[in-house]
Design a protein around this motif. Structure first.
Motif, PDB file in Angstrom:
ATOM      1  N   UNK A 149       0.663  -1.066  -0.040  1.00 33.62           N
ATOM      2  CA  UNK A 149       0.011   0.005  -0.008  1.00 33.62           C
ATOM      3  C   UNK A 149       0.999   1.049   0.027  1.00 33.62           C
ATOM      4  N   UNK A 150       0.754   2.132  -0.998  1.00 34.46           N
ATOM      5  CA  UNK A 150       1.634   3.360  -1.280  1.00 34.46           C
ATOM      6  C   UNK A 150       1.121   4.156   0.016  1.00 34.46           C
ATOM      7  N   UNK A 151       2.171   4.958   0.672  1.00 30.99           N
ATOM      8  CA  UNK A 151       1.933   5.966   1.770  1.00 30.99           C
ATOM      9  C   UNK A 151       1.310   7.253   0.641  1.00 30.99           C
ATOM     10  N   UNK A 152       0.125   7.317   0.801  1.00 30.44           N
ATOM     11  CA  UNK A 152      -0.470   8.531   0.202  1.00 30.44           C
ATOM     12  C   UNK A 152       0.245   9.757   0.880  1.00 30.44           C
ATOM     13  N   UNK A 153       0.411   9.728   2.158  1.00 31.02           N
ATOM     14  CA  UNK A 153       0.525  11.027   2.823  1.00 31.02           C
ATOM     15  C   UNK A 153       2.101  11.463   2.294  1.00 31.02           C
ATOM     16  N   UNK A 154       2.900  10.521   2.122  1.00 31.66           N
ATOM     17  CA  UNK A 154       4.303  10.621   1.374  1.00 31.66           C
ATOM     18  C   UNK A 154       4.209  11.319   0.279  1.00 31.66           C
ATOM     19  N   UNK A 155       3.135  10.671  -0.764  1.00 31.33           N
ATOM     20  CA  UNK A 155       3.316  10.989  -2.129  1.00 31.33           C
ATOM     21  C   UNK A 155       2.760  12.579  -2.269  1.00 31.33           C
ATOM     22  N   UNK A 191       1.381  15.424   6.191  1.00 29.26           N
ATOM     23  CA  UNK A 191       1.675  14.522   7.493  1.00 29.26           C
ATOM     24  C   UNK A 191      -0.042  14.301   7.881  1.00 29.26           C
ATOM     25  N   UNK A 192      -0.289  13.186   8.654  1.00 29.80           N
ATOM     26  CA  UNK A 192      -1.684  13.307   9.155  1.00 29.80           C
ATOM     27  C   UNK A 192      -1.752  14.204  10.221  1.00 29.80           C
ATOM     28  N   UNK A 193      -0.841  14.689  10.860  1.00 33.72           N
ATOM     29  CA  UNK A 193      -1.341  15.846  11.765  1.00 33.72           C
ATOM     30  C   UNK A 193      -1.528  16.987  11.311  1.00 33.72           C
ATOM     31  N   UNK A 201      -7.136  10.791   0.340  1.00 29.98           N
ATOM     32  CA  UNK A 201      -7.006  11.709   1.486  1.00 29.98           C
ATOM     33  C   UNK A 201      -8.120  12.959   1.604  1.00 29.98           C
ATOM     34  N   UNK A 202      -8.766  12.981   0.459  1.00 35.02           N
ATOM     35  CA  UNK A 202      -9.791  14.052   0.574  1.00 35.02           C
ATOM     36  C   UNK A 202     -11.087  13.723   1.000  1.00 35.02           C
TER      37      UNK A 202
END
Length: 92
Positions: free
Chosen positions: A11-17, A21-23, A76-77
């Protein structure tokens, strides 16, 4: 980018892409917080696309990377899909 053995699901790290960051994500559900989230994600999306690393194939980029960027923005949206993704549900 993400190396996997045959039959292994990565699973790709969508935050990194997206380069966030989640915070950075607002916790509430108010109109203003939704606007802040949209601004954060749209700005990150545009910056990544314009950086050249994730630009569209028509502009000389890699189509697979561009599609990862689009998918990261989509996942993420949406708060419901993001919650599922954050819980480890990779088949968003």
């Amino acid at each position: 980018m993400w190396e996997a053995s045959p039959g292994e699901w990565i699973v790709p790290d969508y935050y990194e892409i997206l380069g966030v960051t989640p915070d950075q994500f607002p916790e509430g559900d108010s109109f203003e917080e939704k606007q802040d989230l949209a601004l954060l994600l749209n700005t990150a999306y545009q910056e990544r696309m314009l950086s050249g690393e994730y630009c569209h194939a028509d502009l000389g980029g890699d189509d697979k990377k561009f599609m990862l960027l689009v998918r990261a923005h989509t996942v993420l949206s949406d708060p419901h899909i993001r919650k599922f993704y954050d819980a480890g549900g990779g088949n968003d």
